[in-house]
Motif scaffolding. Structure first.
Motif, mmCIF file in Angstrom:
data_model
loop_
_atom_site.group_PDB
_atom_site.id
_atom_site.type_symbol
_atom_site.label_atom_id
_atom_site.label_comp_id
_atom_site.label_asym_id
_atom_site.label_seq_id
_atom_site.Cartn_x
_atom_site.Cartn_y
_atom_site.Cartn_z
ATOM 1 N N ASP A 1 -6.712 -13.166 16.007
ATOM 2 C CA ASP A 1 -5.392 -13.759 16.140
ATOM 3 C C ASP A 1 -4.958 -14.544 17.438
ATOM 4 O O ASP A 1 -4.203 -15.688 17.306
ATOM 5 C CB ASP A 1 -4.436 -12.617 16.244
ATOM 6 N N ASN A 2 -5.488 -14.128 18.567
ATOM 7 C CA ASN A 2 -5.374 -15.164 19.968
ATOM 8 C C ASN A 2 -5.952 -16.456 19.759
ATOM 9 O O ASN A 2 -5.519 -17.491 20.154
ATOM 10 C CB ASN A 2 -5.626 -14.337 21.174
ATOM 11 N N ALA A 3 -7.126 -16.565 18.900
ATOM 12 C CA ALA A 3 -7.783 -17.814 18.652
ATOM 13 C C ALA A 3 -7.055 -18.616 17.921
ATOM 14 O O ALA A 3 -6.988 -19.912 18.120
ATOM 15 C CB ALA A 3 -9.098 -17.572 18.119
ATOM 16 N N CYS A 4 -6.092 -18.092 16.994
ATOM 17 C CA CYS A 4 -5.360 -18.932 16.051
ATOM 18 C C CYS A 4 -4.176 -19.447 16.906
ATOM 19 O O CYS A 4 -3.732 -20.696 16.825
ATOM 20 C CB CYS A 4 -4.614 -18.189 15.065
ATOM 21 N N ARG A 5 -3.563 -18.592 17.823
ATOM 22 C CA ARG A 5 -2.561 -19.229 18.784
ATOM 23 C C ARG A 5 -3.006 -20.149 19.562
ATOM 24 O O ARG A 5 -2.350 -20.982 20.018
ATOM 25 C CB ARG A 5 -1.934 -17.867 19.773
ATOM 26 N N LYS A 6 -4.130 -20.118 20.107
ATOM 27 C CA LYS A 6 -4.871 -21.018 21.163
ATOM 28 C C LYS A 6 -4.969 -22.329 20.343
ATOM 29 O O LYS A 6 -4.934 -23.366 21.089
ATOM 30 C CB LYS A 6 -6.158 -20.636 21.561
ATOM 31 N N TYR B 1 -1.107 -17.502 25.004
ATOM 32 C CA TYR B 1 0.221 -18.240 24.286
ATOM 33 C C TYR B 1 1.079 -17.170 23.535
ATOM 34 O O TYR B 1 1.475 -17.250 22.064
ATOM 35 C CB TYR B 1 -0.196 -19.350 23.384
ATOM 36 N N HIS B 2 1.397 -16.021 24.155
ATOM 37 C CA HIS B 2 2.393 -15.131 23.313
ATOM 38 C C HIS B 2 3.679 -15.899 23.062
ATOM 39 O O HIS B 2 4.279 -15.705 22.022
ATOM 40 C CB HIS B 2 2.617 -13.925 24.345
ATOM 41 N N CYS C 1 4.672 -20.261 17.862
ATOM 42 C CA CYS C 1 3.164 -20.475 18.138
ATOM 43 C C CYS C 1 2.410 -19.033 17.874
ATOM 44 O O CYS C 1 2.812 -18.381 18.624
ATOM 45 C CB CYS C 1 3.172 -20.825 19.605
ATOM 46 N N ASN C 2 2.225 -18.804 16.758
ATOM 47 C CA ASN C 2 1.411 -17.732 16.199
ATOM 48 C C ASN C 2 0.424 -17.837 15.205
ATOM 49 O O ASN C 2 -0.029 -18.773 14.823
ATOM 50 C CB ASN C 2 2.595 -16.680 15.801
ATOM 51 N N GLN C 3 -0.222 -16.791 15.059
ATOM 52 C CA GLN C 3 -1.357 -16.566 14.115
ATOM 53 C C GLN C 3 -1.191 -16.821 12.614
ATOM 54 O O GLN C 3 -2.017 -16.949 11.869
ATOM 55 C CB GLN C 3 -1.937 -15.125 14.239
ATOM 56 N N ILE C 4 0.118 -16.782 12.115
ATOM 57 C CA ILE C 4 0.324 -16.882 10.872
ATOM 58 C C ILE C 4 0.651 -18.567 10.658
ATOM 59 O O ILE C 4 1.016 -18.888 9.521
ATOM 60 C CB ILE C 4 1.557 -16.137 10.066
ATOM 61 N N MET C 5 0.642 -19.386 11.576
ATOM 62 C CA MET C 5 0.951 -20.839 11.378
ATOM 63 C C MET C 5 -0.131 -21.548 11.076
ATOM 64 O O MET C 5 -1.212 -21.310 11.376
ATOM 65 C CB MET C 5 1.624 -21.402 12.614
ATOM 66 N N SER C 6 0.068 -22.526 10.267
ATOM 67 C CA SER C 6 -1.064 -23.522 10.063
ATOM 68 C C SER C 6 -0.791 -24.794 10.925
ATOM 69 O O SER C 6 0.152 -25.076 11.694
ATOM 70 C CB SER C 6 -0.701 -24.079 8.600
#
Length: 371
Positions: A258-263, A290-291, A351-356
């Motif tokens: 999940d953090n990798a997606c945020r990054k 990037y919380h 900015c989160n893990q479910i965004m494209s």
């Protein structure tokens, strides 16, 4: 008119939960059918897994992040390492929970300005506020950005003061390969649903390598009792329940992913937002998670409305700094201009893990067209 049908949520907890719905449902069902809902196997397993993940010898679960902060300070008092009126250095632009934990323990917060370029505590301003009553620095990894520096470590060693981490926003953040939450003497973690590692309700934890501190915190959070019906302290009830522990144990397995997606989203923002009226805080030479992705804009309120009208939901972290809150009226006349500027200008974009990347591109296009 607001484009509600195409609204990009700031953070959809429903969609995040749905990513692992089957595993989460099974974990909850296992707790329900076990018939054991507090201080059971799910809590023990999560504590073990999270302790191993962070890289500390102890993890003590509790009710929420504020309790985690409170229990650290209270335990140090019970162990005779803190006393009423002792001073705790803390960033002036933190969330109020950090301050509440200090004042509710009859300790004195000493506010220090952040750097405007990073939004983290300015380590060049710390030594000038140290007095004979200074006992700790409460380092806050705001926005999921590592605030730790070698200079802060050296200050703590030189002045023989504790380093306590508020790691509520930085699950998985690292400094030189070590995770935040393992860099100081003790660390508080929040698992509020919106965090990078979020429960389905309130939950928190403390990590530390200090056995005596860990045992004192565990006792204080259990009404002050380490043996049933025997109370060593006037404690409080602060326990993570089995359901939250089971859910967190599922989600912990996916935290790095999940953090990798945020990054990836954050890196896209950093490389492509190009608008002279918008400031992006420096990324810092550390592995941030990037919380929150904060930007600064003098016309913050107008920018927020512009994004809303174009179908992008944003948030403000935070509109009023602690020293201007009604709860701390005696501080209202204090001046912290950098902190006050941040609270006037900060806007948090999704900015989160479910965004494209398409979502990120849409946000960048809007930001770059704003005047």
């Amino acid at each position: 008119m607001e484009n509600i049908s195409h609204m990009l949520d700031y953070l959809s907890l429903k969609r995040i939960t749905a990513m692992h719905e089957n595993e989460i449902n099974k974990a909850i069902s296992d707790v329900v059918t076990s018939g054991w809902y507090l201080n059971g196997n799910a809590v023990r397993l999560f504590e073990e897994h999270y302790r191993n993940y962070i890289g500390t010898q102890h993890c003590i679960s509790c009710g929420n992040g504020l309790d985690a902060l409170h229990l650290i300070l209270r335990a140090y008092k019970e162990l005779g390492q803190l006393h009423n009126g002792d001073e705790i250095i803390v960033p002036a632009n933190t969330y109020i929970a950090t301050i509440l934990a200090i004042t509710e323990n009859n300790l004195k917060p000493v506010l220090v300005e952040p750097e405007i370029t990073t939004l983290e505590i300015d380590d060049n301003r710390i030594e000038e506020v140290i007095t004979r009553r200074t006992r700790a620095i409460m380092l806050v990894h705001l926005y999921g950005r590592c605030a730790y520096t070698e200079k802060i470590e050296n200050i703590c060693k030189q002045h023989k003061i504790k380093l306590i981490e508020d790691n509520a926003q930085a699950h998985g953040c690292t400094y030189n390969g070590k995770l935040t939450g393992s860099l100081g003497d003790a660390a508080a973690h929040s698992f509020y649903p919106g965090k990078n590692l979020g429960a389905l309700g309130d939950a928190g934890a403390v990590t530390t390598n200090d056995f005596e501190l860990a045992e004192t915190i565990r006792t204080l959070g259990n009404y002050g009792s380490s043996r049933k019906y025997v109370f060593e302290y006037q404690g409080k009830n602060s326990r993570m329940d089995e359901v939250q522990a089971a859910v967190l144990d599922v989600k912990l397995k996916y935290l790095e992913e999940d953090n990798a997606c945020r990054k990836e989203i954050a890196q896209y923002f950093e490389q492509n937002i190009k608008n002279d009226s918008i400031i992006i805080p420096k990324a810092l030479n550390r592995d941030n998670v990037y919380h929150i992705f904060p930007i600064l804009c003098v016309e913050r309120n107008r920018l927020q409305e512009f994004l809303k009208e174009n179908g992008v939901q944003t948030m403000i972290h935070y509109p009023i700094p602690p020293h201007k809150q009604e709860a701390y009226k005696k501080w209202n006349e204090l001046s912290f201009p950098i902190t006050e500027r941040i609270h006037r200008e900060e806007l948090s974009i999704p900015c989160n893990q479910i965004m494209s990347l398409n979502d990120a591109e849409r946000i960048v296009t809007l930001l770059n067209s704003f005047y």
